[in-house]
Design a protein around this motif. Structure first.
Motif, PDB file in Angstrom:
ATOM      1  N   ASN A   1      -1.922   6.769   2.055  1.00  0.00           N
ATOM      2  CA  ASN A   1      -0.891   6.512   1.053  1.00  0.00           C
ATOM      3  C   ASN A   1      -0.911   7.564  -0.048  1.00  0.00           C
ATOM      4  O   ASN A   1       0.142   7.995  -0.530  1.00  0.00           O
ATOM      5  N   LYS A   2      -2.084   8.018  -0.432  1.00  0.00           N
ATOM      6  CA  LYS A   2      -2.175   9.022  -1.491  1.00  0.00           C
ATOM      7  C   LYS A   2      -1.617  10.369  -1.021  1.00  0.00           C
ATOM      8  O   LYS A   2      -0.937  11.077  -1.775  1.00  0.00           O
TER       9      LYS A   2
ATOM     10  N   CYS B   1       7.053   5.954   1.139  1.00  0.00           N
ATOM     11  CA  CYS B   1       6.553   6.774   0.033  1.00  0.00           C
ATOM     12  C   CYS B   1       7.539   7.895  -0.325  1.00  0.00           C
ATOM     13  O   CYS B   1       7.175   8.866  -0.988  1.00  0.00           O
TER      14      CYS B   1
ATOM     15  N   LYS C   1       0.822  -1.210   0.000  1.00  0.00           N
ATOM     16  CA  LYS C   1       0.000   0.000   0.000  1.00  0.00           C
ATOM     17  C   LYS C   1       0.856   1.261   0.000  1.00  0.00           C
ATOM     18  O   LYS C   1       0.508   2.259  -0.629  1.00  0.00           O
ATOM     19  N   TYR C   2       1.970   1.207   0.697  1.00  0.00           N
ATOM     20  CA  TYR C   2       2.815   2.391   0.843  1.00  0.00           C
ATOM     21  C   TYR C   2       4.088   2.226   0.017  1.00  0.00           C
ATOM     22  O   TYR C   2       4.970   1.436   0.360  1.00  0.00           O
TER      23      TYR C   2
ATOM     24  N   GLU D   1       5.639   4.408   7.106  1.00  0.00           N
ATOM     25  CA  GLU D   1       4.821   4.488   5.891  1.00  0.00           C
ATOM     26  C   GLU D   1       5.197   5.701   5.059  1.00  0.00           C
ATOM     27  O   GLU D   1       5.283   5.634   3.826  1.00  0.00           O
TER      28      GLU D   1
ATOM     29  N   TYR E   1       0.665  10.777   1.337  1.00  0.00           N
ATOM     30  CA  TYR E   1       2.120  10.625   1.383  1.00  0.00           C
ATOM     31  C   TYR E   1       2.723  10.744  -0.022  1.00  0.00           C
ATOM     32  O   TYR E   1       3.812  11.295  -0.193  1.00  0.00           O
ATOM     33  N   ASN E   2       2.027  10.221  -1.018  1.00  0.00           N
ATOM     34  CA  ASN E   2       2.571  10.219  -2.376  1.00  0.00           C
ATOM     35  C   ASN E   2       2.716  11.613  -2.968  1.00  0.00           C
ATOM     36  O   ASN E   2       3.498  11.810  -3.900  1.00  0.00           O
TER      37      ASN E   2
END
Length: 372
Positions: A270-271, A298, A179-180, A294, A273-274
């Motif tokens: 996750n988004k 990323c 995920k990450y 996490e 962090y991205n």
């Protein structure tokens, strides 16, 4: 007869958030996985335990002194005695104490009792009260423990020297590498469009329950100087909790309404962090925080407060910066340094994070359970 493992914690959200890698390892080795903890998942916005074969709702309370823990003790004792478990693996202070007390009879029959210390309350610099209360309890409970898992080097050293049990060190609970992970610029642009975040906005992310210990105040007040250097910068705070009103008022009092966004509890970390240029972690105390791992997976450089958990993860001036938790100007200075050159730190942060992935911890847990 099937092989079974019982995992316990004070609340079910702890198991849901932190023990999926452990459950996978156990399933891969032919074990049923049962969970016993207080059901608090309704308040966690979609968090669920979808990897356990059986889940028991046991009324643990966080305070070891709560009378409700007597009922929890009786319930988990009954579950253990009727379950015929090969392993009982307990977590968190309150559940850790009462589960180990409840497992004494089963342990004499051959059940292996494991306890994961996610960060002892007693440590270098901790309040004297913590040493007077928690240290004797853990030292006593270690005698009822076959394998004690620590996730920080400081805890491992202390437990190895002071406690009469087998002590292991692993790199946390295993960050979800499926995920990450880092994404390319095209995917980042899609995420920004999805969240209506302009390309010129410098994104800073802070993750954690809104509690005094998490010290989001430092992240908010650091923005006063950050926006002088980067007027388009925005701090996104992910999490819910009792400090929300106080923090919202702090934002208003400092005229930061256009630069601080409260996300609440989100399953899309996750988004964020991205697209983040920097992650900020401000806690006064931490064991080994999963959210920092996490972020690093990323490719986020991390500006973190000086505590043992953050020091274990963040290499100062290499993968990010370590600053004192109440030094708001140091936070802003470090954030500005990252925003000026994020790639100087982000690649090294990603490399360091590989030690803490679910794949790495999977093998470490397997060795704890089945190694010689």
């Amino acid at each position: 007869m099937s092989k079974k493992v019982l995992l316990t914690a004070t609340v079910q959200s702890h198991i849901a958030q932190f023990h999926k890698p452990l459950a996978k390892m156990l399933h891969d080795n032919g074990y049923e996985v049962h969970v016993a903890a207080k059901d608090n998942l309704a308040e966690k916005n979609g968090l669920k335990i979808d990897f356990a074969d059986k889940v028991f709702d046991v009324p643990f309370e966080r305070s070891p002194l709560s009378p409700k823990n007597l009922g929890a003790y009786k319930a988990v004792k009954r579950i253990i005695n009727e379950g015929d478990y090969e392993f009982v693996h307990t977590n968190t202070p309150a559940a850790g104490v009462f589960t180990r007390l409840a497992a004494r009879k089963a342990r004499k029959r051959g059940t292996c009792v494991i306890y994961t210390a996610h960060g002892f309350h007693f440590y270098e610099g901790a309040p004297k009260q913590n040493w007077l209360i928690y240290y004797p309890i853990e030292k006593l409970c270690a005698r009822m423990t076959d394998k004690l898992i620590t996730i920080t080097n400081e805890d491992y050293k202390l437990a190895s020297q002071k406690f009469r049990t087998n002590v292991y060190h692993i790199h946390g609970v295993g960050a979800n590498s499926e995920k990450y992970f880092s994404v390319d610029s095209e995917q980042q642009a899609k995420i920004r469009e999805e969240f209506h975040i302009d390309e010129s906005t410098r994104v800073i992310i802070n993750v954690g329950e809104l509690l005094p210990n998490k010290n989001q105040k430092a992240a908010i007040l650091s923005m006063k100087d950050v926006i002088k250097a980067f007027p388009q910068a925005k701090l996104y705070i992910a999490g819910n909790g009792p400090e929300l009103d106080n923090l919202t008022n702090l934002v208003k009092d400092n005229g930061l309404e256009n630069n601080v966004v409260f996300l609440g509890y989100t399953l899309e970390l996750n988004k964020y962090y991205n697209i983040a240029d920097c992650s900020v972690a401000c806690s006064f105390r931490e064991g080994l925080p999963l959210n920092v791992m996490e972020a690093m997976l990323c490719e986020n450089a991390v500006v973190a407060s000086n505590n043992r958990g953050h020091r274990e993860l963040v290499d100062n001036e290499k993968t990010g910066f370590i600053v004192e938790p109440n030094d708001y100007s140091a936070f802003s200075d470090a954030i500005i340094k990252v925003l000026n050159n994020p790639e100087l730190y982000s690649k090294k942060a990603f490399e360091k994070a590989q030690l803490f992935t679910d794949k790495s911890v999977y093998n470490e847990l397997k060795n704890v359970y089945f190694g010689k």
